[in-house]
Design a protein around this motif. Structure first.
Motif, PDB file in Angstrom:
ATOM      1  N   ASN A 239      -4.985  -0.650  -7.561  1.00 51.92           N
ATOM      2  CA  ASN A 239      -6.217   0.011  -7.161  1.00 51.92           C
ATOM      3  C   ASN A 239      -5.908   1.397  -6.589  1.00 51.92           C
ATOM      4  O   ASN A 239      -5.369   1.520  -5.500  1.00 51.92           O
ATOM      5  N   PHE A 240      -6.239   2.423  -7.349  1.00 49.09           N
ATOM      6  CA  PHE A 240      -6.016   3.802  -6.902  1.00 49.09           C
ATOM      7  C   PHE A 240      -7.280   4.305  -6.215  1.00 49.09           C
ATOM      8  O   PHE A 240      -8.385   4.065  -6.701  1.00 49.09           O
TER       9      PHE A 240
ATOM     10  N   GLN B 224      -5.202  13.451  -1.830  1.00 52.05           N
ATOM     11  CA  GLN B 224      -4.660  12.195  -1.310  1.00 52.05           C
ATOM     12  C   GLN B 224      -4.841  11.077  -2.334  1.00 52.05           C
ATOM     13  O   GLN B 224      -5.915  10.897  -2.883  1.00 52.05           O
ATOM     14  N   VAL B 225      -3.783  10.362  -2.597  1.00 49.17           N
ATOM     15  CA  VAL B 225      -3.869   9.216  -3.503  1.00 49.17           C
ATOM     16  C   VAL B 225      -3.344   7.995  -2.755  1.00 49.17           C
ATOM     17  O   VAL B 225      -2.266   8.039  -2.175  1.00 49.17           O
ATOM     18  N   ALA B 226      -4.132   6.941  -2.739  1.00 49.88           N
ATOM     19  CA  ALA B 226      -3.684   5.699  -2.100  1.00 49.88           C
ATOM     20  C   ALA B 226      -3.721   4.587  -3.139  1.00 49.88           C
ATOM     21  O   ALA B 226      -4.647   4.509  -3.933  1.00 49.88           O
ATOM     22  N   VAL B 227      -2.707   3.765  -3.136  1.00 48.42           N
ATOM     23  CA  VAL B 227      -2.649   2.642  -4.076  1.00 48.42           C
ATOM     24  C   VAL B 227      -2.415   1.354  -3.311  1.00 48.42           C
ATOM     25  O   VAL B 227      -1.557   1.298  -2.433  1.00 48.42           O
ATOM     26  N   THR B 228      -3.197   0.356  -3.632  1.00 48.03           N
ATOM     27  CA  THR B 228      -2.913  -0.981  -3.134  1.00 48.03           C
ATOM     28  C   THR B 228      -2.829  -1.883  -4.353  1.00 48.03           C
ATOM     29  O   THR B 228      -3.666  -1.798  -5.244  1.00 48.03           O
TER      30      THR B 228
ATOM     31  N   LEU C  10       6.757   3.340  -7.480  1.00 48.87           N
ATOM     32  CA  LEU C  10       6.438   1.927  -7.273  1.00 48.87           C
ATOM     33  C   LEU C  10       7.353   1.056  -8.117  1.00 48.87           C
ATOM     34  O   LEU C  10       7.907   0.067  -7.646  1.00 48.87           O
ATOM     35  N   TYR C  11       7.511   1.441  -9.378  1.00 46.88           N
ATOM     36  CA  TYR C  11       8.358   0.651 -10.261  1.00 46.88           C
ATOM     37  C   TYR C  11       9.771   0.596  -9.706  1.00 46.88           C
ATOM     38  O   TYR C  11      10.435  -0.434  -9.744  1.00 46.88           O
ATOM     39  N   PHE C  12      10.212   1.730  -9.199  1.00 45.10           N
ATOM     40  CA  PHE C  12      11.577   1.758  -8.679  1.00 45.10           C
ATOM     41  C   PHE C  12      11.714   0.839  -7.476  1.00 45.10           C
ATOM     42  O   PHE C  12      12.645   0.049  -7.368  1.00 45.10           O
ATOM     43  N   LYS C  13      10.770   0.946  -6.571  1.00 45.13           N
ATOM     44  CA  LYS C  13      10.860   0.157  -5.348  1.00 45.13           C
ATOM     45  C   LYS C  13      10.819  -1.338  -5.617  1.00 45.13           C
ATOM     46  O   LYS C  13      11.424  -2.125  -4.905  1.00 45.13           O
TER      47      LYS C  13
ATOM     48  N   THR D 294       0.860  -1.169   0.000  1.00 43.71           N
ATOM     49  CA  THR D 294       0.000   0.000   0.000  1.00 43.71           C
ATOM     50  C   THR D 294       0.895   1.217   0.000  1.00 43.71           C
ATOM     51  O   THR D 294       1.881   1.256   0.737  1.00 43.71           O
ATOM     52  N   SER D 295       0.573   2.157  -0.837  1.00 44.05           N
ATOM     53  CA  SER D 295       1.343   3.385  -0.848  1.00 44.05           C
ATOM     54  C   SER D 295       0.358   4.547  -0.780  1.00 44.05           C
ATOM     55  O   SER D 295      -0.657   4.542  -1.467  1.00 44.05           O
ATOM     56  N   VAL D 296       0.651   5.514   0.058  1.00 44.31           N
ATOM     57  CA  VAL D 296      -0.251   6.657   0.195  1.00 44.31           C
ATOM     58  C   VAL D 296       0.551   7.940   0.015  1.00 44.31           C
ATOM     59  O   VAL D 296       1.662   8.054   0.523  1.00 44.31           O
TER      60      VAL D 296
END
Lengths: 357, 1076
Positions: B805-806, B817-821, B789-792, B757-759
């Motif tokens: 899922n954004f 706010q943008v959250a991605v799972t 994300l690609y980098f990580k 999950t990234s926020v």
């Protein structure tokens, strides 16, 4: 316009070993980002500074959260907050407890107290190790010391068991703990040429042969202290220099053995009595805590320096010490064979390790 | 008295120091259920207390068992002052109420405090003894299984799909009660957590009752959401699909009914399918209402293709009676049966108020045709809910929206809506309700018992014909196979065939003949909210496509605000749609799956984010390019500018074609990208946005008479469009991304899996931003997030981000706010280089031309199966008995060669089931082959991390874990947490605070799953992440709601005991690769 919040959390905690090292080395986030940008490894990823900054921040936060657990490595295995595969856990722990030998050299033999901690600024300046990293390493020393100080049983195993470290790292810690406990003098100018590894080797020898645990593993006493009784008995060795006959006999035996085998024979022959006296004096004084602390400076001043000024080679020294030790056994009046062996075994290997420029 | 709940507190560990003087803690535990509380003894002076308590027994109604969580509070005993709370654990005991789920909950749970986070762990044992309930009017629904998974769970078989269930409950939000002024934040948070836990329990129980009423035993695609309406209350609502599921006790039984598509398909399904498509049958004009009279000519151009196509006409009719009446004209053998089935479907569906399905993927043969996306939005003003027991207004609002969706679906000639979901966005007192789904025509097979039975029987028959044919000589083989081929041709394209009337299309669209079967009409673009059907024919790979939009809005209050939003919505949607379309063209793709449009409202802006997975459906025509036109000629520099842009666009399209491996077979008769002017928008996107549902899509999406994909550059919007088109950075090499469950074109997943999950929260500066500026900010925010994300995840390359899922929100005036799972899954690179099918063809060709040992051939075939683990997994389930082993001398090699030549023909024609047929014969060969060594093993070897005392729990938003088999569903995980801090800076600022909170949520989910005996969460979803901060006061608060299904999986490699294994097929792949 700014990023107010930026986090990334994986179900399996992602750990970038490179960033971990930067963190351990005490670099700030911006330094770390700069260094990563410069490194070639990432050039293929075409990562921008922004991406690297975000990633570095995440990693640093993760490490900070893990740090609490790393203080008690066994907790890392059964905590629930971070899902980290076992081999990564081992890596985290090992790296966290690794230390700079230059830093350790400075702290060696010092009391691991707040007072010393205040000197870390100077040590940082002197060694070039970042202050943050110095603090971590110092705290590690202190933590390990505190835990194993009162424990029974073999020191190295205790360190290994409680901190889940590799064998070699555990040995280094044992040396640090041992030196800190006995407070050996290592800071004198004349000792500056000795590296941490030199001392760590000597510590290993002392731990293996001169402590209580060395004689009897089952003893409830600890590995950290030298055996009192043994040190007391060392006084008996004085007979080797006090008894003139014995001294002469010893000398002739050694000379007989070494003749033609070492280059510095004449110097040896001339200096034998002084050298023998130096070694025996060191032995006989070890009952005194103060003199125990001075063991290494004494060895250097009284033995190594004279040899060095006479340009002994390492080979010369090895042969000399070997025969110096063995011929004593053939002395008729000498009754302390075991004691002698125990003393000289350690002294010989320490001197040989310490005999370099 | 139908239940006895027993709990035992075993021990604690890593407790926090509560007594500064001794650096220790005197801990004891309170165990509470309903109104009953038990206490353990105080375990003095320890951070690792061993309570080892007696069993605390609660005698309770099963209604309470469903509603209430078990509440465990750990406290520090204090002789002189009040006892200090260390933290709590809420345990949902619902999984224990179903006989098929978990039997005991036992394990270490993190002790959670809403202010301090996780503070140590506690080991708890919980059991339930249920007594038989004889009361027919019971209020409980114990035993109904819930699944978040939006497909039929892997170890179950759908007997019946009953349909849509929904429920909502409302309450006052404790945060807004008067008492909140005087109680501590901790007490307030705990009241909230407890209330929501209670409400979810109640909701689940009520939905369960509805399911029982319908005769079902499970809810699939269960989606529960919270609306924090602030002053006006708290709404918990849920939707799902009621089903009757059968547990597959033996997964290798011939289950033709479940997977007819993989075996040779039953004739009658096909017929039903074909009938519905009847392409050339012109229907009368008039709106597609159920009451419309049907006239038709009996001419059917498809007649010549196959006997099944002599079809009737009634497909579009929504009334059962027309089906019967008209069926006689053309349909001879097939007609009546098909019409009957059709009729059954219709009645089955019409009985329902809402023929909606929250499923996104379906048992084969269930989904017949897809019309397109239907969506509806409505803006509402929130008012206080006066009587929580009668949440009529909220119910009415949703009812309205659902009606609208239903009518949209009808307009598309569809009788059902699949991939259905609902959402809200709330800002102050304005609330946007949204619903969307995909209009579709479904087969009746899972909706009526009788239909199912007949088909079941027929399909079995057919299957047996096929297998027996395969064992005979060449001639027989050929005919059977070709029959199978014909039958199977359609699953790959049938769902694309238009369900609506060609001459009376509900919107302007260009139809062409299907590029697969050449018999039925297909649209030029297809938008859907469902997952890509596994049987779909796809060319190349897919990719994540996002349209992002930000629009400023004047601050307003109440009704004015609502009106302003309603006025903005259509433009927002229109532009999102245009963006999607352009980006799709830019990637040279023609269909979107998993489309999800989220509109989020803030005080002074509206955010729109549409995400979908673009693919090239082989059945649909190739999309034309994008053409740029300027309005003011004569200016040379300007023209140059335009031609530059055009070149850039063309280059990008060419690059993308290469990147996604889109090389559609050249078709002679069809001019691809023909210059025929097409209406600009051919979307299936329907929407209306108003407070009332009667204004049906009055917005004309066709945008005048402009040429198909011409973007006029004079238009500022167009400039913006082009800009956003070209600023989308391509994914770095080795990465793919999609928001659906699986990525077309990638089959050979390894088991490396990373859910994350990234926020991000972005603060806009206070300058007045233009729409364009805002857009850029928002676009960059999303793009940069993806880049990060690609980098990580670079160490996982080659990998695909699946189910990306954004969610966007506007938590405050100037915050976005943008959250991605999502989950990153690695795959085996070697095989993705080639398109699966091509490689098979190649391998087969080799096998024959080289005329090697014929044993090679079966191996090659199995290689093919492994390239599609999903297919093979299903296919294998049909293997009925042991087959001759490879080493057995009795294997008739010559027959293999014969089959070779016949098969190769069909493989070239992309017949799907032939593959499965081959697996059928070869599976035991695979198993017995001495070759599966080497690489396949090394692939699996690096995944086990032994040595940890904590169970490794995998989490994934997908419904499966590659390389594994789910053997048991343990129950639904539905957790709600609040975390608050008054020392934000000390906790590392907002990022530090949220980082640890998300990590804590993961930890608590994993702990619960492990305690249920599970080792993974599938269909994991973070439904809510509400973050609020007040840096000046050094405070922050966050609410997170997650859900998923706890499961036990086993590695397929560990399933050695059972003979036919998909993984052995993968082993074959590598070995055969080495062999050739």
């Amino acid at each position: 316009m700014s990023m107010e919040l930026d986090v990334f959390v994986g179900n399996t905690t992602i750990i970038d070993e490179e960033v971990y090292q930067l963190w351990l080395d005490g670099h700030s986030v911006s330094d770390a980002v700069r260094m990563r940008l410069e490194s070639d490894a990432l050039s293929e990823c075409e990562a921008s500074g922004e991406v690297l900054h975000s990633d570095t921040m995440d990693q640093y936060r993760t490490f900070q959260m893990c740090e609490r657990l790393l203080h008690c490595p066994s907790k890392l295995a059964n905590q629930l907050l971070f899902q980290i595969p076992a081999h990564r856990q081992a890596m985290l722990i090992e790296r966290y407890y690794e230390f700079d030998h230059t830093f350790a050299r400075e702290v060696l033999g010092k009391k691991l107290s707040k007072g010393t901690k205040k000197d870390l600024d100077d040590i940082s300046l002197k060694t070039g190790v970042a202050l943050k990293s110095c603090r971590r390493q110092f705290d590690n020393f202190k933590r390990v010391f505190k835990v194993v100080e009162e424990l029974k049983g073999p020191l190295v195993e205790n360190v290994q068991h409680h901190f889940l470290l590799s064998d070699s790292l555990a040995r280094d810690y044992a040396a640090v703990v041992f030196f800190a406990n006995s407070r050996f003098e290592t800071g004198k100018r004349k000792l500056q040429y000795l590296s941490f590894q030199d001392f760590a080797f000597c510590a290993g020898q002392l731990i293996s042969y001169w402590t209580v645990g060395a004689v009897d593993n089952m003893m409830e006493d600890m590995d950290v202290d030298l055996e009192k009784e043994f040190l007391h008995d060392l006084k008996d060795l004085k007979v080797l220099v006090n008894d003139k006959d014995m001294l002469d006999q010893h000398k002739s035996l050694v000379c007989y053995q070494l003749k033609g085998k070492i280059k510095a024979f004449s110097e040896m022959e001339a200096n034998f009595k002084n050298l023998s006296r130096a070694l025996i004096n060191i032995a006989s004084k070890l009952t005194n805590t103060k003199d125990v602390r001075d063991l290494f400076i004494d060895l250097v001043e009284k033995f190594i320096e004279p040899c060095r000024s006479d340009k002994w080679t390492v080979g010369d020294l090895t042969l000399f010490l070997t025969h110096y030790t063995s011929t004593a056994h053939t002395l008729e009046m000498f009754r302390f064979q075991i004691l002698w062996e125990r003393y000289m075994g350690v002294i010989k290997s320490c001197i040989l390790k310490m005999y370099h420029d | 008295m139908p239940g006895k709940l027993k709990a035992k507190i075993v021990a604690g560990r890593h407790l926090p120091v509560m007594d500064r003087a001794s650096d220790l803690t005197d801990a004891f535990v309170e165990v509470k259920f309903g109104n009953t509380t038990f206490k353990t003894d105080v375990y003095p002076k320890s951070l690792n207390p061993q309570w080892n308590s007696e069993w605390f027994k609660f005698e309770v109604d099963d209604e309470d068992l469903q509603d209430e969580p078990l509440q465990i509070t750990v406290l520090d005993h204090d002789t002189y002052s009040a006892n200090d709370a260390i933290g709590k654990v809420y345990i949902d005991i619902d999984p224990l109420l179903s006989s098929e789920a978990a039997t005991v909950i036992s394990g270490w749970f993190p002790i959670y405090d809403t202010i301090h986070g996780i503070r140590g762990e506690i080991n708890v044992l919980v059991k339930v003894e249920l007594f038989n309930d004889l009361n027919r009017f019971r209020q409980s629904s114990c035993g109904v299984k819930f699944f978040c998974t939006t497909s039929i769970p892997r170890c179950y078989r759908a007997v019946m799909v009953h349909g849509f269930v929904e429920e909502l409950v409302v309450n006052e939000d404790p945060e807004y009660q008067w008492i909140d002024r005087i109680r501590t934040p901790r007490a307030s948070n705990e009241a909230r957590q407890r209330l929501i836990s209670l409400m979810s329990g109640e909701l689940q129980r009520k939905i369960g009752l509805k399911v029982l009423e319908m005769g079902g035993n499970a809810v699939v695609g269960y989606l529960q959401c919270f609306d924090l309406e602030g002053e006006s209350g708290l709404v918990v609502r849920a939707i799902g699909t009621a089903c009757t599921l059968d547990k597959l006790s033996n997964t290798y039984t011939p289950a033709t009914a479940i997977n007819p598509c993989n075996s040779s398909p039953s004739k009658d399904i096909k017929e039903a399918g074909f009938g519905e498509e009847a392409p050339g049958v012109p229907l009368s004009s008039g709106p597609p209402t159920p009451l419309r009279a049907q006239t038709f000519s009996s001419f059917s151009p498809s007649k010549s293709y196959s006997r099944q196509s002599s079809s009737s006409d009634t497909e579009l009719s929504l009334t059962p009676k027309t089906g019967m009446g008209s069926g006689g004209s053309a349909g001879k053998e097939a007609g009546p049966l098909k019409a009957l089935l059709r009729q059954q479907t219709q009645t089955a569906l019409e009985q329902r108020e809402f023929p909606f399905f929250t499923l996104t993927s379906f048992p084969p043969g269930f989904l017949l045709h897809v019309g397109g996306v239907v969506s509806a939005r409505s803006v509402k003003l929130l008012d206080r809910i006066h009587n929580p027991d009668e949440p009529e207004t909220r119910d009415a609002w949703w009812e309205e929206i659902r009606q609208e969706i239903k009518s949209h679906a009808k307009a598309l000639g569809c009788h059902a809506v699949v991939g259905y979901s609902e959402s809200t966005s709330i800002c102050e007192e304005v609330c946007i309700l949204s619903a969307s789904g995909t209009a579709a025509i479904l087969s009746s097979r899972f909706m009526q018992d009788s239909a199912l039975d007949t088909e079941h029987r027929l399909s079995r028959q057919q299957a047996s014909v096929f297998t027996s044919g395969a064992e005979k000589g060449e001639g027989d083989m050929g005919s059977t196979a070709s029959l199978g081929f014909e039958d199977l041709m359609s699953p790959g394209c049938a769902f694309c065939h238009i369900p609506y009337d060609e001459l009376n299309m509900p919107f302007p669209a260009q139809l062409t003949y299907c590029h697969c079967c050449r018999r039925y009409k297909v649209p030029d673009v297809l938008f859907t909210t469902i997952d890509l059907p596994t049987e779909a024919n796809v060319t190349g790979k897919g990719c994540l496509i996002q349209a992002r939009l930000c629009r400023t809005k004047k601050k307003a209050q109440g009704e004015g605000n609502a009106t302003a939003i309603s006025n903005l919505l259509p433009f927002l949607e229109y532009e999102l749609h245009t963006q999607l379309m352009n980006k799709l063209k830019l990637r040279s793709m023609n269909a979107l799956f998993g489309l999800r449009i989220q509109i989020s409202v803030g005080e002074n802006m509206l955010l729109g984010l549409a995400s979908a997975t673009g693919v090239y459906l082989t059945a649909l025509p190739s999309p034309g390019g994008i053409q740029i036109a300027g309005k003011t000629p004569s200016d040379i520099t300007y023209e140059q500018h335009i031609s530059n842009m055009q070149k850039k666009i063309n280059d990008t399209i060419a690059k993308n074609k290469e990147l996604y491996e889109i090389n559609p077979p050249d078709l002679v008769e069809e001019v691809i990208g023909s210059p025929i002017p097409e209406p600009r928008q051919r979307s299936r996107l329907f929407r209306s946005h108003s407070e009332s549902s009667d204004e049906v899509s009055e917005l004309d999406l066709s945008h005048g008479k402009k040429d198909a994909f011409v973007l006029e550059i004079d238009d500022t919007d167009a400039v913006e469009d082009i800009h956003s088109l070209l600023t989308d950075a391509p994914t770095p090499p080795g990465f793919y991304s999609c928001n659906t469950e699986i990525m077309p074109g990638i089959y050979n997943w390894t088991s490396a899996l990373q859910m994350f999950t990234s926020v991000r929260v972005f603060r806009l500066s206070n300058v007045n931003l233009t729409n364009q500026g805002l857009n850029k900010v928002f676009n960059d925010l999303c793009e940069n997030l993806l880049k990060s994300l690609y980098f990580k995840l670079r160490s996982m390359v080659p990998c695909c981000l699946c189910h990306v899922n954004f969610t966007v929100a506007v938590p405050e005036d100037e915050l976005i706010q943008v959250a991605v799972t999502a989950v990153a899954m690695s795959f085996d690179k070697d095989q993705t280089q080639e398109n699966g099918r091509q490689s098979i063809d190649k391998n087969l060709m080799k096998a024959i031309t080289e005329n090697e040992d014929q044993l090679q051939f079966p191996l090659e075939l199995s290689a093919e199966s492994s390239s599609n683990p999903l297919n093979s997994a299903k296919g294998l389930s049909e293997v009925s008995g042991p087959l001759p082993s490879a080493r057995a001398p009795s294997v008739d090699y010559s027959s293999f060669t014969d089959r070779c030549s016949s098969w190769i023909e069909q493989l070239r024609l992309k017949a799907h089931t032939i593959r499965c047929g081959s697996i059928k014969t070869m599976s035991s060969l695979e198993k017995a082959s001495p070759l599966p060594e080497g690489r396949s093993r090394s692939l699996r070897s690096n995944r086990s991390y032994a040595g940890s005392s904590v169970t490794v729990v995998k989490m994934t938003p997908l419904s499966f874990i590659p390389g594994t088999k789910i053997i048991k569903y343990l129950g639904i995980i539905n957790m709600f947490f609040i975390r608050e801090t008054t020392s934000l800076r000390e906790e590392g600022g907002v990022s530090g605070f949220l980082h640890s909170f998300i990590a804590e949520v993961f930890a608590m989910v994993r702990a619960h799953v492990a305690a249920l005996g599970g080792n993974a969460v599938v269909s994991y979803n973070m439904k809510e992440c509400v973050f609020m901060e007040n840096p000046n006061k050094n405070q922050a608060q966050c609410l997170i709601n997650v859900s998923g299904d706890a499961v036990i999986f086993v590695r397929e490699s560990e399933l050695e005991a059972t003979p036919p294994q998909p993984h052995s097929a993968s082993a074959q792949t590598s070995s055969s690769g080495e062999g050739t």
